[in-house]
Design an enzyme around this catalytic site. Structure first.
Site, mmCIF file in Angstrom:
data_model
loop_
_atom_site.group_PDB
_atom_site.id
_atom_site.type_symbol
_atom_site.label_atom_id
_atom_site.label_comp_id
_atom_site.label_asym_id
_atom_site.label_seq_id
_atom_site.Cartn_x
_atom_site.Cartn_y
_atom_site.Cartn_z
ATOM 1 N N ASP A 60 0.825 -1.217 0.000
ATOM 2 C CA ASP A 60 0.000 0.000 0.000
ATOM 3 C C ASP A 60 0.861 1.271 0.000
ATOM 4 O OD1 ASP A 60 -1.672 -2.135 0.648
ATOM 5 O OD2 ASP A 60 -2.991 -0.883 1.886
ATOM 6 N N HIS B 170 -2.333 -4.749 2.051
ATOM 7 C CA HIS B 170 -3.656 -4.530 2.637
ATOM 8 C C HIS B 170 -3.667 -4.306 4.145
ATOM 9 C CE1 HIS B 170 -7.958 -4.478 2.552
ATOM 10 N NE2 HIS B 170 -8.165 -5.676 3.027
ATOM 11 N N ASN C 2 -8.450 -2.580 -2.775
ATOM 12 C CA ASN C 2 -9.841 -2.254 -2.420
ATOM 13 C C ASN C 2 -10.111 -0.755 -2.448
ATOM 14 O OD1 ASN C 2 -8.134 -2.248 -0.026
ATOM 15 N ND2 ASN C 2 -9.987 -1.841 1.153
ATOM 16 N N HIS C 3 -9.060 0.063 -2.413
ATOM 17 C CA HIS C 3 -9.282 1.510 -2.507
ATOM 18 C C HIS C 3 -9.374 1.990 -3.949
ATOM 19 C CE1 HIS C 3 -9.072 3.116 1.664
ATOM 20 N NE2 HIS C 3 -8.626 1.894 1.870
ATOM 21 N N ASP D 178 -6.145 7.469 -1.610
ATOM 22 C CA ASP D 178 -6.844 7.649 -0.321
ATOM 23 C C ASP D 178 -5.863 7.797 0.847
ATOM 24 O OD1 ASP D 178 -9.421 7.639 -1.263
ATOM 25 O OD2 ASP D 178 -9.781 5.511 -0.879
ATOM 26 N N ARG D 179 -6.330 8.471 1.856
ATOM 27 C CA ARG D 179 -5.656 8.647 3.131
ATOM 28 C C ARG D 179 -4.499 9.644 3.082
ATOM 29 N NH1 ARG D 179 -7.086 5.309 6.917
ATOM 30 N NH2 ARG D 179 -6.866 7.257 8.023
ATOM 31 N N HIS E 34 -1.062 4.603 -0.630
ATOM 32 C CA HIS E 34 -2.073 5.516 -0.082
ATOM 33 C C HIS E 34 -1.692 6.989 -0.190
ATOM 34 C CE1 HIS E 34 -5.122 2.787 1.251
ATOM 35 N NE2 HIS E 34 -4.257 2.031 1.906
ATOM 36 N N HIS F 280 -3.932 -8.230 -3.760
ATOM 37 C CA HIS F 280 -3.951 -7.151 -2.773
ATOM 38 C C HIS F 280 -4.340 -7.636 -1.383
ATOM 39 C CE1 HIS F 280 -4.285 -3.273 -0.896
ATOM 40 N NE2 HIS F 280 -5.511 -3.572 -0.497
ATOM 41 N N ASP G 136 -3.916 -0.131 -3.657
ATOM 42 C CA ASP G 136 -4.110 0.947 -2.680
ATOM 43 C C ASP G 136 -3.120 2.084 -2.910
ATOM 44 O OD1 ASP G 136 -6.230 -0.464 -1.736
ATOM 45 O OD2 ASP G 136 -5.576 -0.520 0.353
ATOM 46 N N ARG H 130 -13.620 -6.273 8.762
ATOM 47 C CA ARG H 130 -13.719 -5.097 7.878
ATOM 48 C C ARG H 130 -15.115 -4.953 7.271
ATOM 49 N NH1 ARG H 130 -8.240 -3.438 6.483
ATOM 50 N NH2 ARG H 130 -6.849 -5.187 6.784
#
Lengths: 397, 322
Positions: free
Chosen positions: B57, B242, B117-118, B88-89, B59, B167, B85, B215
């Site tokens: 990840d 992940h 998943n993002h 995001d974040r 991010h 992932h 990923d 989750r």
């Protein structure tokens, strides 16, 4: 990263969601009679942060709180009204939910274990914009005989009083200012605080429930020169629940010790709930301390009481509470939130992707509580896992 | 395959992105369209040969992505496999995904991008990428370009016919890797089913079988699931991302599965280490561990929250429960 501007896409669909208020902007720290220092306004700003977090959690359905919008506007007539409400990240929303729910549970336990036909006091230190009193007074469970006291900087108290007095029907339907001569309450002017307390009577769903809200302007750092006993409406005779929700952590340890000792002498039959961060020494904790310091936020008690054990010991040794318990926010979520409620919360934003981060963050905050005096343990000795039993707030163990 | 408009110089785009400059919206649109055509021809299971450096990840932590290139070698001198990923974040999701997409288009056989998943319309609306796109481009157009492109990213990679890379993890509805190949992946990530599981699931060393994930999507899977999957598919290892690891990586199930995490001090808050996994030509694995790039601190200093500008760019400082 900071999340104040993440739009709530769901809320943008509708129009009637009370989006009329912007970010809090600056708190009125500069007008404080006590001090005008930037550190004070920074700490007061954490209250704005908490109010915005509460609004985010309410708008997204985590919490039900019709009063959350009252305290998130700017100063009256400030031109920020076009901004949408902030949307916090799911992990922050869950934290706001969990901490509020955990403290609510302890408050409910206190109320249900004390005699509802006689006065019970709740004393909230650094209450700021907290809405708990309004929620209690307006709750359908018709709590009675609550004498609710909030203490904060004079400027914060003045703003809250103004909001209560000028708020739309939200509050005025059940809260009105006590007529003279009982208000303003006595006490001579003091150099570090203005001299007025404000009292409001509640006229809740069931009339005559005899709840009152008292707002006391007081800089907690002025202890013990400026003791609580100066407020006539506070009585040592009543069972008392003291709440410090992220308040004492901003004061010097010597000051908080004095406060706890003072409260211990003042209220022989009492309980106390403290919500604070812990564990400043692991990698996450070090980063937390450094990030907060970059925002000008210093929490002196964090290194003084760095663990769950030291927080419990503090309540025992300094507050004189004979029984103490504590839970991290992570454990509050696991143990006190029922499976059905967990499922509801998880569904609000499509699941929580931040599981590992949640464990870290929620593991660095705790609720510690203690009690002494007859009858207090009946409701507050909550160690059972509510998640397992799926019970409601009236369960006592 | 039609080429990029002559006005778009890919090498110049990459050079600008390395400097953290944004590309014009029209350029992003053209590059995404072109990359879509490229990704469309990739299987759901892409086979690559080692040596390759595997990245977990990111991010949006752009400075840490550059740190990875500094440590692991620049593209195309080093082969890269990214496990998803990207957005995001963090504060620089747009710059991060722009750079990775340009590198993919420029060196399609040297860099591979798996979907996380993002890489989803739904998740990016809750976790920052949408907001960042709108803030930096004053419209949601580039968010649409990128999230449309995400639908074409592959779901898995196999290194040297022996390391299965994904992932998130395994799915109770996937026993054989051939079952991945028949998934219709050109869509938003669904809430359930094999495609959701591949990007959402986590290993659980405490269990043997599949169980529900905390989750709210995907599953957790245990030792027996891993052993069975490896033996059915004649593989030796599962490699995934992940999950945040404080040490930057984690190896489970007698070295049959590892997690690689490449976002140091995740969200500028977690204080964790990060790593990339270098797979050599014999299949040997080496975790190269690193901490947050020093540039992150400058951002923190520069972007203090500004009370005078409440609608402006948010600061780099993360939220706590105050």
């Amino acid at each position: 990263m900071s999340a104040p501007s993440i739009p709530n896409l769901l809320s943008l669909r509708g129009t009637g969601r009370g989006r009329g208020r912007g970010r809090g902007g600056g708190t009125p720290g500069g007008t404080s009679a006590a001090t005008g220092s930037s550190h004070d306004s920074t700490i007061q700003g954490t209250d704005t942060d908490a109010a915005l977090s509460r609004l985010s959690a309410v708008e997204l359905g985590y919490l039900s709180d019709p009063f959350a919008t009252l305290f998130t506007g700017g100063q009256p007539n400030q031109p920020h009204s076009a901004l949408p409400p902030p949307r916090r990240l799911p992990i922050i929303n869950r934290g706001t939910y969990t901490r509020t729910t955990g403290i609510d549970l302890l408050v409910d336990s206190f109320l249900s274990s004390t005699d509802a036909s006689r006065t019970r006091q709740i004393l909230s230190l650094g209450a700021g914009t907290d809405t708990r009193a309004f929620r209690l007074f307006s709750s359908p469970s018709s709590h009675t005989n609550i004498s609710y006291h909030e203490i904060d900087f004079p400027s914060i108290i003045a703003r809250k009083q103004h909001i209560i007095q000028t708020s739309p029907s939200t509050l005025s339907s059940f809260l009105y200012q006590k007529p003279n001569p009982s208000n303003p309450l006595n006490s001579p002017p003091h150099p570090t605080s203005s001299s007025f307390s404000f009292a409001f009577e509640s006229d809740g769903p069931s009339r005559n429930n005899n709840n009152t809200l008292h707002l006391h302007p007081l800089d907690l750092r002025s202890f013990p020169e400026c003791p609580l006993s100066r407020f006539d409406s506070l009585s040592s005779a009543h069972p008392t629940l003291i709440i410090s929700e992220c308040c004492l952590c901003y004061l010097a340890p010597a000051t908080t010790t004095r406060i706890l000792e003072h409260l211990g002498r003042l209220f022989p039959q009492s309980a106390m709930v403290i919500y604070e961060p812990i564990l400043p020494h692991d990698p996450f904790g070090k980063m937390m301390v450094s990030n907060l310091a970059a925002r000008g936020i210093v929490m002196p008690t964090l290194t003084e009481y760095p663990t769950q054990q030291s927080q419990e010991e503090r309540l025992r040794a300094e507050g004189g509470f004979t029984e103490v318990r504590s839970k991290t926010i992570d454990r509050v979520w696991e143990d006190w939130v029922s499976p059905g409620e967990k499922e509801r919360i998880d569904g609000l934003e499509g699941g929580l992707d931040e599981v590992e981060e949640w464990k870290l963050l929620a593991g660095h905050y705790l609720i510690a509580w203690g009690w002494r005096g007859s009858g207090m343990g009946k409701g507050l000795d909550i160690d059972v896992s509510r998640g397992d039993e799926g019970g409601d707030g009236d369960d006592t163990e | 395959m039609p080429s990029l408009p002559s006005s778009v110089d890919l090498d110049e785009c990459i050079a600008r992105l390395y400097k953290k400059e944004l590309l014009a919206e029209s350029v992003i649109e053209a590059i995404c369209a072109k990359t879509k055509e490229l990704l469309m021809r990739e299987s759901n299971v892409v086979h690559v040969q080692a040596p390759v450096t595997v990245v977990g990840d990111i991010h949006g932590q752009f400075y840490d992505l550059i740190e990875i290139f500094r440590i692991g070698g620049w593209c195309p001198d080093t082969n890269y496999l990214f496990l998803g990923d990207y957005v995001d974040r963090g504060m620089f999701s747009v710059e991060t995904i722009s750079l990775l997409v340009c590198l993919k288009l420029r060196y399609p056989d040297r860099i591979h991008l798996i979907r996380g998943n993002h890489e989803s319309r739904g998740v990016t609306q809750s976790y920052g990428f949408y907001t960042e796109c709108v803030r930096k481009y004053n419209s949601a157009n580039i968010w649409h370009h990128f999230t449309d492109l995400f639908d074409y990213l592959t779901l898995s990679v196999v290194i040297n016919n022996q390391i299965f890379c994904v992932h998130g993890g395994l799915s109770p509805s996937i026993h054989s890797i051939d079952q991945i190949k028949v998934i219709d992946r050109y869509r938003e990530i669904p809430h359930e089913g094999p495609m959701a599981d591949l990007v959402w699931s986590d290993p659980d060393p405490e269990r043997d079988e599949f169980s529900l994930s905390p989750r709210g999507a995907g599953y957790t899977f245990g030792a027996q699931v891993v052993q069975k999957f490896l033996s059915v598919n004649n593989m030796v290892h599962i490699l995934r991302a992940h999950q945040l690891c404080q040490e930057g990586y984690q190896t489970l199930f007698d070295d049959r599965l590892s997690t690689v995490w490449s976002a140091p001090n995740y969200c500028y808050r977690c204080g964790n280490m990060a790593s990339v996994l270098e797979v050599d030509s014999n299949g040997g694995r080496f975790f190269n561990i690193f901490a947050a790039a020093p540039e992150n601190d400058q951002v923190k200093d520069m972007q203090m929250p500004d009370k005078m500008n409440p609608g402006g760019e948010p600061g780099a400082l993360p939220d706590y429960f105050l």
